[in-house]
Design an enzyme around this catalytic site. Structure first.
Site, PDB file in Angstrom:
ATOM      1  N   ALA A  59     -21.820   8.790 -21.003  1.00 33.55           N
ATOM      2  CA  ALA A  59     -23.189   8.580 -20.533  1.00 33.55           C
ATOM      3  C   ALA A  59     -23.564   9.633 -19.517  1.00 33.55           C
ATOM      4  CB  ALA A  59     -23.337   7.187 -19.920  1.00 33.55           C
ATOM      5  N   LYS A  60     -24.853   9.781 -19.330  1.00 32.08           N
ATOM      6  CA  LYS A  60     -25.379  10.612 -18.253  1.00 32.08           C
ATOM      7  C   LYS A  60     -25.756   9.689 -17.116  1.00 32.08           C
ATOM      8  CE  LYS A  60     -29.020  13.949 -17.102  1.00 32.08           C
ATOM      9  NZ  LYS A  60     -29.455  13.186 -15.908  1.00 32.08           N
ATOM     10  N   GLY A  61     -24.968   9.693 -16.056  1.00 27.20           N
ATOM     11  CA  GLY A  61     -25.252   8.848 -14.906  1.00 27.20           C
ATOM     12  C   GLY A  61     -26.371   9.431 -14.059  1.00 27.20           C
ATOM     13  N   GLY A  64     -24.503  12.692 -12.573  1.00 26.97           N
ATOM     14  CA  GLY A  64     -23.600  13.535 -13.341  1.00 26.97           C
ATOM     15  C   GLY A  64     -23.048  12.799 -14.544  1.00 26.97           C
ATOM     16  N   LYS A  81     -16.292   9.453 -13.662  1.00 26.88           N
ATOM     17  CA  LYS A  81     -17.625   9.913 -13.301  1.00 26.88           C
ATOM     18  C   LYS A  81     -17.491  11.191 -12.483  1.00 26.88           C
ATOM     19  CE  LYS A  81     -20.566   6.846 -12.255  1.00 26.88           C
ATOM     20  NZ  LYS A  81     -21.370   5.800 -11.595  1.00 26.88           N
ATOM     21  N   ASP A 175     -26.863  -5.950  -6.368  1.00 29.43           N
ATOM     22  CA  ASP A 175     -27.436  -5.420  -7.613  1.00 29.43           C
ATOM     23  C   ASP A 175     -26.807  -6.113  -8.819  1.00 29.43           C
ATOM     24  OD1 ASP A 175     -29.249  -3.898  -8.991  1.00 29.43           O
ATOM     25  OD2 ASP A 175     -28.037  -2.074  -9.015  1.00 29.43           O
TER      26      ASP A 175
END
Length: 371
Positions: A59-61, A64, A81, A175
């Site tokens: 994934a694209k966090g 990064g 990550k 969250d």
């Protein structure tokens, strides 16, 4: 030293690293850019190909890429990550990033996502977590539409145990949402992403408006004071949405608008809810924090959980039926280090087989990672 455009880093951050206002060019060879991330992120080189094999791009966090890697020695798969330090400093989330690592290193629970390791190199931070191949709960919920109460009962018990453990440990998550809950291969849950969490002892108060807007308790939306009780409200929103297939109150573009909607909404339970489940949600979504269901002990005594074990070992062996979908995208860990968010994370996700061209160096042997 960085070549080309200098990162837009605030002057006070550069001064912390030992660079005065007259030398604003970010000279990354300076020890200050290592020491400011210590001791939470030990300084070391990236393990080479003899230790780690990059299997793909997950994934694209927010800051990064998240990579799927294999530890050749342990024969285990992890998610790593990769975060540029320049982004952490530019956005002013240095202390937040360190706090997340501190919190996750302190907790060990079967329903909390494990932090395996973290370190720094000259230009990047690395966070390594367990890899959950099944994905996140939000993606699965979008595909199935809604869950049966029997399935939600197991999910609720596991998340309740996780929250009770964190709160007793003096941690508020802030969250709790579907995107931050990962599914194991056997369908059990792992609460992830401690990017907004903080240490808060019993009786403590917080005031920062943060989280994901449709999950935020009214006392958080109003700017506090609030405490661990806010996490139980978020759990109530989550459980309601899992069963109905929609949020009780759709997200508003700003906190003030959301607060008005939440205060006005009656939170009446749908007739399709069985009475025990309706009672549980009603107590979780009580707008007055002092009267809200806010402890694990009270949570366990709910009629909805009659006959359900809260023994952690037995709960992990409880069967959970999940449907297999070829389109279900794997995700390894939540979008940590996000700034205060007014809505759902918008990070893009890709299958392991798809890697953006700019990550070719990462996928061919850590060439870029070693910088």
């Amino acid at each position: 030293m960085l070549h080309g455009k200098t990162p837009d880093i605030p002057e006070h951050v550069l001064r912390l690293a030992g660079i005065g206002p007259d030398k604003l060019r970010a000279e990354w060879s300076l020890p200050g850019f290592i020491s400011m991330f210590l001791p939470e992120f030990p300084h070391r080189t990236v393990p080479g190909q003899e230790h780690f094999q990059v299997l793909g791009y997950i994934a694209k966090g927010s800051f990064g890429p998240i990579l799927k890697v294999k530890d050749k020695t342990k024969q285990k798969t992890y998610a790593v990550k990769v975060i540029p330090k320049s982004e952490i400093l530019r956005l002013g989330v240095l202390e937040q990033s360190k706090e997340e690592v501190i919190v996750q290193r302190q907790v060990c629970h079967p329903f909390v996502h494990d932090l395996q390791d973290c370190w720094q190199t000259q230009r990047h931070l690395y966070i390594m977590c367990d890899y959950c191949s099944t994905g996140d709960l939000y993606t699965y919920w979008q595909m199935v539409g809604q869950f049966a109460e029997d399935t939600v009962r197991v999910f609720a018990a596991e998340l309740g145990c996780a929250l009770g453990f964190l709160h007793d440990f003096g941690i508020i998550h802030r969250d709790v949402k579907m995107e931050n809950i990962l599914l194991t291969d056997n369908g059990h849950l792992r609460l992830a992403d401690f990017g907004l969490s903080r240490r808060l002892e019993r009786g403590g108060r917080a005031f920062t408006i943060c989280g994901t807007i449709q999950y935020m308790a009214p006392e958080v939306l109003s700017g506090g004071p609030y405490n661990h009780t806010a996490d139980w409200w978020s759990l109530g929103i989550l459980l309601f949405s899992l069963v109905t297939g929609k949020f009780p109150v759709p997200p508003e573009p700003d906190h003030c608008g959301m607060l008005r909607k939440v205060r006005a909404f009656p939170y009446e339970m749908p007739l399709s809810f069985n009475p025990p489940f309706a009672l549980l949600i009603t107590e979780l979504l009580c707008k007055t924090p002092a009267r809200r269901l806010r402890t694990l002990d009270r949570f366990k005594r709910q009629t909805f959980f009659h006959g359900t074990t809260f023994d952690l070992a037995l709960l992990q062996r409880q069967p959970v039926e999940l449907h297999n979908h070829a389109a279900f995208l794997p995700l390894s860990c939540g979008d940590a280090f996000r700034r205060t968010s007014a809505g759902r994370s918008a990070s893009s996700r890709h299958s392991d087989a798809v890697a953006p061209p700019r990550l070719e160096a990462l996928l061919k042997g850590h060439v870029a990672l070693q910088q």
